[in-house]
Each structure stands twice: as structure tokens, then as C-alpha cells.
Scaffold this motif. Structure first.
Motif, PDB file in Angstrom:
ATOM      1  N   VAL A  10       0.859  -1.180   0.000  1.00 53.29           N
ATOM      2  CA  VAL A  10       0.000   0.000   0.000  1.00 53.29           C
ATOM      3  C   VAL A  10       0.899   1.236   0.000  1.00 53.29           C
ATOM      4  O   VAL A  10       1.811   1.326   0.820  1.00 53.29           O
ATOM      5  N   ILE A  18      -6.253   3.918   6.824  1.00 50.26           N
ATOM      6  CA  ILE A  18      -5.663   3.049   5.800  1.00 50.26           C
ATOM      7  C   ILE A  18      -5.458   1.636   6.345  1.00 50.26           C
ATOM      8  O   ILE A  18      -5.932   0.657   5.754  1.00 50.26           O
ATOM      9  N   VAL A  22      -7.637  -1.780   5.188  1.00 53.78           N
ATOM     10  CA  VAL A  22      -7.016  -2.967   4.599  1.00 53.78           C
ATOM     11  C   VAL A  22      -7.262  -4.180   5.494  1.00 53.78           C
ATOM     12  O   VAL A  22      -7.668  -5.252   5.021  1.00 53.78           O
ATOM     13  N   GLN A  38       5.139  -1.087   8.203  1.00 56.04           N
ATOM     14  CA  GLN A  38       4.642   0.178   7.664  1.00 56.04           C
ATOM     15  C   GLN A  38       5.504   1.314   8.154  1.00 56.04           C
ATOM     16  O   GLN A  38       6.108   1.238   9.209  1.00 56.04           O
ATOM     17  N   LEU A  67      -9.692  -4.939  -2.769  1.00 51.78           N
ATOM     18  CA  LEU A  67      -8.588  -4.109  -2.277  1.00 51.78           C
ATOM     19  C   LEU A  67      -8.330  -2.930  -3.224  1.00 51.78           C
ATOM     20  O   LEU A  67      -8.036  -1.823  -2.768  1.00 51.78           O
ATOM     21  N   GLY A  71      -8.512   0.922  -2.199  1.00 52.44           N
ATOM     22  CA  GLY A  71      -7.422   1.840  -2.492  1.00 52.44           C
ATOM     23  C   GLY A  71      -7.922   3.100  -3.185  1.00 52.44           C
ATOM     24  O   GLY A  71      -7.522   4.215  -2.832  1.00 52.44           O
ATOM     25  N   VAL A  76      -5.117   5.674  -2.211  1.00 50.14           N
ATOM     26  CA  VAL A  76      -3.819   4.994  -2.170  1.00 50.14           C
ATOM     27  C   VAL A  76      -3.802   3.900  -3.239  1.00 50.14           C
ATOM     28  O   VAL A  76      -4.843   3.515  -3.766  1.00 50.14           O
ATOM     29  N   THR A  77      -2.611   3.406  -3.527  1.00 50.32           N
ATOM     30  CA  THR A  77      -2.471   2.285  -4.450  1.00 50.32           C
ATOM     31  C   THR A  77      -2.257   1.023  -3.629  1.00 50.32           C
ATOM     32  O   THR A  77      -1.370   0.982  -2.764  1.00 50.32           O
ATOM     33  N   ILE A  78      -3.076   0.007  -3.887  1.00 52.10           N
ATOM     34  CA  ILE A  78      -2.939  -1.282  -3.211  1.00 52.10           C
ATOM     35  C   ILE A  78      -2.656  -2.338  -4.271  1.00 52.10           C
ATOM     36  O   ILE A  78      -3.417  -2.481  -5.229  1.00 52.10           O
TER      37      ILE A  78
END
Length: 92
Positions: A10, A18, A22, A38, A67, A71, A76-78
Motif C-alpha cells: 500500500v 488506511i 485494509v 509500515q 482491495l 485503495g 492509495v495504491t494497493i
């Protein structure tokens, strides 16, 4: 029998929810998180998870779709990839 695993990454601007989003999505698919790392660099959130797919409810592509939608909702990019593919790409 080998454990079926996947790597979830992520990346995006940091904001509340976030990790919870997830984790909740994974729990909805009956997936256990085996390891998580993280960090926040400036205001960029990055997270990597190793997950266990043995008890996955439904198909892997449905998990990926859920997912990806999360995102998009969070900005965000997952990216989700089976461990064997991740390992093979790391060797190239």
C-alpha cells in the motif's frame, strides 16, 4: 502442503483509516495477516503485508478487486500478488 501466501503493498498520502480499511477487507475474506511493516516518509504512507490465503473465502481476483476499490476510496495504491509470483519476479 505449502502455505499459500500473498504480498500486499500500500502506497499513498498518509491519512487515518488506511491500516483499518485494509485489515477489515482482509478479515472480510477470512484472511490472516502473518507479518506487516509500515512507515511514513514525509507524508507518504507505505505498508507491506504478508498474508495467508489458505482460508480465503472466494476467489483471489475478487480479493484483488475489493482491495483495489478500497485503495481508490482511500486515495492509495494497493497491489496484491501471490508470493510465488513475487518471488519469481524478484529473481529476474
Amino acid at each position: 502442503m505449502t502455505m499459500s501466501k500473498a504480498v500486499v503493498t500500500v502506497v499513498g498520502k498518509d491519512k487515518p483509516g488506511i491500516i483499518a480499511g485494509v485489515a477489515n477487507t482482509l478479515a472480510d475474506h477470512n484472511i490472516n495477516i502473518l507479518d506487516v511493516s509500515q512507515t511514513i516518509m514525509s507524508d507518504i504512507f507505505t505498508m507491506s503485508m504478508l498474508i495467508n490465503l489458505e482460508e480465503l473465502e472466494g476467489q483471489f481476483n475478487v480479493l484483488q478487486d475489493d482491495l483495489n476499490k478500497l485503495g481508490a476510496d482511500l486515495g492509495v495504491t494497493i497491489h496484491t500478488q501471490r508470493e510465488e509470483i513475487f518471488d519469481a519476479m524478484s529473481r529476474v
